[in-house]
Design a protein around this motif. Structure first.
Motif, PDB file in Angstrom:
ATOM      1  N   HIS A   4       1.051  -0.991   0.358  1.00 23.01           N
ATOM      2  CA  HIS A   4      -0.340  -0.001  -0.208  1.00 23.01           C
ATOM      3  C   HIS A   4       0.674   0.697   0.105  1.00 23.01           C
ATOM      4  O   HIS A   4       1.966   1.145   0.714  1.00 23.01           O
ATOM      5  N   ASP A   5       0.955   2.376  -0.188  1.00 24.77           N
ATOM      6  CA  ASP A   5       0.989   3.444  -0.377  1.00 24.77           C
ATOM      7  C   ASP A   5       0.711   4.531   0.692  1.00 24.77           C
ATOM      8  O   ASP A   5       0.453   3.686   1.818  1.00 24.77           O
ATOM      9  N   THR A   6       1.480   5.547   0.834  1.00 24.46           N
ATOM     10  CA  THR A   6       1.429   5.925   2.383  1.00 24.46           C
ATOM     11  C   THR A   6      -0.395   7.031   2.187  1.00 24.46           C
ATOM     12  O   THR A   6      -0.452   7.933   3.740  1.00 24.46           O
ATOM     13  N   SER A   7      -1.097   6.131   1.893  1.00 26.21           N
ATOM     14  CA  SER A   7      -2.541   6.420   2.793  1.00 26.21           C
ATOM     15  C   SER A   7      -2.895   6.050   3.649  1.00 26.21           C
ATOM     16  O   SER A   7      -2.528   4.766   3.075  1.00 26.21           O
ATOM     17  N   PRO A   8      -4.217   6.298   3.953  1.00 30.89           N
ATOM     18  CA  PRO A   8      -5.042   5.686   4.796  1.00 30.89           C
ATOM     19  C   PRO A   8      -5.049   3.846   4.012  1.00 30.89           C
ATOM     20  O   PRO A   8      -5.835   4.346   3.302  1.00 30.89           O
TER      21      PRO A   8
ATOM     22  N   SER B 125      -8.980   2.991  10.237  1.00 26.30           N
ATOM     23  CA  SER B 125      -7.940   3.225   9.564  1.00 26.30           C
ATOM     24  C   SER B 125      -6.850   2.928   9.881  1.00 26.30           C
ATOM     25  O   SER B 125      -6.068   3.342  11.021  1.00 26.30           O
ATOM     26  N   LEU B 126      -5.573   2.527   9.102  1.00 21.51           N
ATOM     27  CA  LEU B 126      -4.044   2.609   9.685  1.00 21.51           C
ATOM     28  C   LEU B 126      -3.705   3.230   9.275  1.00 21.51           C
ATOM     29  O   LEU B 126      -3.517   3.553   7.756  1.00 21.51           O
TER      30      LEU B 126
ATOM     31  N   THR C  13       5.700   6.413  10.611  1.00 23.84           N
ATOM     32  CA  THR C  13       5.111   5.965  11.639  1.00 23.84           C
ATOM     33  C   THR C  13       3.793   5.944  11.906  1.00 23.84           C
ATOM     34  O   THR C  13       3.346   5.902  10.536  1.00 23.84           O
ATOM     35  N   PHE C  14       3.108   4.746  12.382  1.00 19.80           N
ATOM     36  CA  PHE C  14       1.655   4.958  12.296  1.00 19.80           C
ATOM     37  C   PHE C  14       0.977   5.320  13.398  1.00 19.80           C
ATOM     38  O   PHE C  14       1.390   4.793  14.628  1.00 19.80           O
TER      39      PHE C  14
ATOM     40  N   LEU D 294       9.268   5.758   2.373  1.00 22.48           N
ATOM     41  CA  LEU D 294       9.231   6.440   2.575  1.00 22.48           C
ATOM     42  C   LEU D 294       7.902   6.778   1.435  1.00 22.48           C
ATOM     43  O   LEU D 294       6.630   7.295   1.474  1.00 22.48           O
ATOM     44  N   GLU D 295       7.555   5.869   0.624  1.00 15.81           N
ATOM     45  CA  GLU D 295       6.824   6.179  -0.678  1.00 15.81           C
ATOM     46  C   GLU D 295       5.691   4.418  -0.183  1.00 15.81           C
ATOM     47  O   GLU D 295       4.895   4.685  -0.576  1.00 15.81           O
TER      48      GLU D 295
END
Length: 235
Positions: free
Chosen positions: A39-43, A67-68, A80-81, A130-131
């Motif tokens: 998955h990308d960096t969207s939720p 959502s994560l 970070t999540f 970071l992608e």
């Protein structure tokens, strides 16, 4: 195993290893859970809706339940999540905290989550990319979280209502008084105590007269009111 995939620049992805368990539902709840999801960096959305990235077939779930969400802290080179509650109908339990609608909490390296009866454990293995990040899912046949039953649900506890306070001019149940008329049992005890007290007092001995009868000893308030006994209601 879920190997960590490298990007073209040899930057390892952050890996979320997610274990899932439901204590009463069968495997159909997790029928559409993939083994691996990049998955990308969207939720990353979790729920029963068709537009979620992790779809779980459970009627109690909202279409978008949680959502994560990956983000980058200032001064950090790692993702970070946080976990965010998206359901209006229920809450989400995360590491001892209860989240309501739109509340969120940062995740640590090991996280225990419960929602709509589902138990979920999330292990975060940091990477330098970071992608994107990758999720590896595992359906566990055994419980993942051992907590008191009251904390394992996302339902609010029902608090019993307190009995209404007595209105003006009324006594609470069990109050010693005759505003509503004396009870027959209370009258019988009073009569017996007064008769015994009169017998003790009629013996003529000053020491005996000052002594209280056994019945009066069991009712200290009676000894104080014996001189007003002519005013006590009799049967």
């Amino acid at each position: 195993m879920c190997p960590r995939r490298l990007l073209s620049m040899e930057r390892p992805l952050t890996v979320l290893r997610v274990s899932l368990h439901h204590p009463t539902q069968g495997p159909a709840v997790f029928a559409t859970v993939p083994q691996r999801l990049q998955h990308d960096t969207s939720p990353l959305l979790v729920g029963r809706g068709l537009d979620t990235h992790l779809q779980l077939h459970l009627p109690r779930l909202s279409r978008r339940h949680l959502s994560l969400e990956p983000y980058r802290e200032k001064g950090s080179a790692l993702l970070t999540f946080s976990l965010k509650a998206l359901s209006r109908r229920g809450c989400v339990w995360v590491n001892g905290l209860t989240l309501s609608f739109l509340e969120q909490v940062p995740l640590s390296s090991v996280n225990r989550v419960a929602f709509a009866g589902i138990q979920m454990v999330v292990h975060v293995e940091g990477g330098t990319s970071l992608e994107a990040f990758v999720c590896c899912f595992h359906v566990s046949p055994s419980p993942l979280i051992y907590r008191p039953q009251a904390e394992e649900t996302d339902e609010w506890d029902v608090i019993p209502e307190e009995p209404p306070a007595p209105r003006s001019g009324q006594l609470a149940p069990g109050h010693l008084g005759f505003l509503h008329g004396p009870s027959q049992t209370g009258i019988a005890h009073l009569s017996q105590a007064l008769e015994e007290e009169q017998k003790y007092s009629s013996r003529g001995s000053p020491q005996t007269a000052r002594s209280a009868s056994p019945a009066a000893e069991s009712m200290p308030w009676l000894k104080q009111d014996l001189k007003y006994s002519s005013y006590i209601i009799r049967p």
